[in-house]
Design an enzyme around this catalytic site. Sequence first.
Site, PDB file in Angstrom:
ATOM      1  N   GLY A 176       6.100   7.945  -9.775  1.00  0.00           N
ATOM      2  CA  GLY A 176       7.390   8.690 -10.708  1.00  0.00           C
ATOM      3  C   GLY A 176       9.015   8.606 -10.058  1.00  0.00           C
ATOM      4  O   GLY A 176       9.955   8.989 -10.965  1.00  0.00           O
ATOM      5  N   ASP A 217       3.934  18.117  -1.772  1.00  0.00           N
ATOM      6  CA  ASP A 217       2.938  17.150  -1.645  1.00  0.00           C
ATOM      7  C   ASP A 217       1.554  17.322  -0.642  1.00  0.00           C
ATOM      8  O   ASP A 217       0.711  16.170  -0.450  1.00  0.00           O
ATOM      9  CB  ASP A 217       3.870  15.568  -1.505  1.00  0.00           C
ATOM     10  CG  ASP A 217       4.609  15.415  -2.231  1.00  0.00           C
ATOM     11  OD1 ASP A 217       4.242  15.212  -4.021  1.00  0.00           O
ATOM     12  OD2 ASP A 217       5.437  14.455  -2.316  1.00  0.00           O
TER      13      ASP A 217
HETATM   14  C1  S3P Z   1       9.362  13.800  -4.646  1.00  0.00           C
HETATM   15  C2  S3P Z   1       9.705  14.973  -5.416  1.00  0.00           C
HETATM   16  C3  S3P Z   1       8.371  15.700  -5.504  1.00  0.00           C
HETATM   17  C4  S3P Z   1       7.139  14.903  -5.402  1.00  0.00           C
HETATM   18  C5  S3P Z   1       7.146  13.520  -5.652  1.00  0.00           C
HETATM   19  C6  S3P Z   1       9.048  13.438  -4.772  1.00  0.00           C
HETATM   20  C7  S3P Z   1      11.110  13.003  -4.906  1.00  0.00           C
HETATM   21  O1  S3P Z   1       8.435  14.984  -6.898  1.00  0.00           O
HETATM   22  O2  S3P Z   1       6.501  15.852  -5.526  1.00  0.00           O
HETATM   23  O3  S3P Z   1       5.485  13.067  -4.559  1.00  0.00           O
HETATM   24  O4  S3P Z   1      11.394  11.056  -3.990  1.00  0.00           O
HETATM   25  O5  S3P Z   1      11.698  13.310  -4.817  1.00  0.00           O
HETATM   26  P1  S3P Z   1       9.069  17.032  -7.820  1.00  0.00           P
HETATM   27  O6  S3P Z   1      10.258  15.974  -7.897  1.00  0.00           O
HETATM   28  O7  S3P Z   1       8.492  16.475  -9.377  1.00  0.00           O
HETATM   29  O8  S3P Z   1       8.404  17.980  -7.847  1.00  0.00           O
END
Ligand code: S3P
Length: 449
Positions: free
Chosen positions: A100, A331
Site C-alpha cells: 500500500g 500498526d
Molecule cells: C504507513 C502508514 C500507515 C501504516 C502503514 C505504513 C506509511 O498507513 O498503517 O503500514 O508508511 O506511511 P495509513 O497511512 O493508511 O494509516
Amino acid sequence: MKFFCVPQALCLKGEVALLGDKSIAHRCIIVSAIAKGKTVIENFPANQDCLFTISAFKKLGIKIRQAPRKGDAASVITVFGKGLYGLEKPPQPIFVGDSGTTLRLLSGVLAAQSFEVTLKAASSLSRRPMLRVTGPLRMMGAAISARCLKGSAGHEEYPPLTISGGALRPITYQMPVASAQVKSAILLAGLYADGATEVIEPIATRDHTERILKLFKAEIQVKKNTIVIRGGRQLLSPGKIYLPADISSASFFIVAATILPNSRVCIKKASLNPSRTGIIRVLKRMGADIKVTRSPGRQVARYEPMGDIIVKSSKLKGALIKKHEIPSLIDELPVLMVAACFAKGKTRLKGIGELRVKETDRIKSMSENLRKMGADIEVIGGRGAQDMVIRGVEALKGARVKSFGDHRTAMSMVVAGLGAKGKTAIDDISCVNKSFPGFGHILSKLIVR
Ligand code: S3P
C-alpha cells in the site's frame, strides 16, 4: 496446509539488531530517485514491500544497485537519482504487489509526470480504498481512473489505478482521514506544483516524509498539524542515509518480553521517532518495564532519532488508549491487543476503525483469533468509529488460529502463542515476509524453553 506451531515459551533473552524501518525505507528510495545525485541507503530491509518500491523505480528508468551485506538480509542500496523530471514512461503497467505504501506514495509522484502509467496490485491491496489519495491528486490536476464500486458506505475506488499526470496546481487540503500515506502522496505531488501546497492533518501521523524531504533540502515547513511544501525546487541527495531498526518489527519482541516472566531483550539502534513510539508510551502506562537510551552525539541517522530499547518482563494493567494516540501505534495495535489480554483489568482502544482497511480487517482477524484462545474481547461502535474493549484473562490457551494472510496478525499471534498455555498453531505465516523476513529466525534465537 502446513501449520506453524508455537509452543509456550519460558522467557526471551538477548540482544537484537533489526533491519531498517519499512516506512522510512520506501521514502528513501522514492525521494532518492527524484533527487539529483547518488544516495547510499544502509541497513535497508529487503522485505517484499520495499522490493516492490525498488522494482517500480527501476521500471521508471532509475538505476538502483543492491548489495547484500554479508551474513544477514540487510542490503546497502545505491540509488542514482535523476532529479524531479528524470523518470521515464515504463513499457508496461507497474505491479506493486500488496504494498500500500508503494502504491499510494508512488501515485503522488506519478500525478506530476508527463506520461501515463497503470499501477496494478495483488489481491489484498486491490480491496483497499484509494479514493482518499486519488481525490486530492485529482484536485491538483492529475487525471486518474480506478476501479469504482458503490457500497453501503458510498462510492469507493480500488486498484488498478491509471494515472495521467502533468502540470499540477497547489492545493490546501484538510485530510478527512489521518493517514501518513495520503499525506505523503500529496506532499510528493506538491514537490511539482506551481506554488505552496498545504496539508492539514486531523491527527498527526508519522512524519518520515517531512523529515526526509527536509534532509534532501525541499522547501517544507511544519507547524503543528499543517505541512506546507513549495514546488519547483530540485532535491539534493545528502549522500548517505542509515535506516534505524523498524520499531513496528521491534514491537513483537517488546510485547513478548513484557508478558513472558524473567525476560530481558535489548533492541539496538531502533527508530525512536515520536510519531511511531506510541506503543512504548502505552505499554509503559500499562506498567511495562521499558528503558530507552537515545544514541548520543553524532547520530548515524541524522534525520531520525534512534537508540536502544531495553525491555524486561512486568505485570501489566489495563489502560485507556485515546483516539489521538492511534496513528502513533496504528500498526502495533494487533500486538497491543495481545498485551491487553495479559493485563489485569480492562483496556479500551478508542477509534480504531482504520484497522478494517489494512492488509486484512485486523479488528476481525485479531478478535476472532484471540477469542479462540480464550480472550474476552468486545467490539463497540459503527464503521470508522470503532472501539475495542479487552478484559485481561488469567491465561490464554493454545488454539488453531489464522494469519488471514496478514503479516502483523501472523506475528501478533506468534507472540500470543508464546505466552499461552499449550500449543498454538497458525495456518500460514509466509506473509511475514511482507515486512519482516527474518522474524522466525531472530525469535528462535531469543526464546528460552
Ligand atoms: C504507513 C502508514 C500507515 C501504516 C502503514 C505504513 C506509511 O498507513 O498503517 O503500514 O508508511 O506511511 P495509513 O497511512 O493508511 O494509516
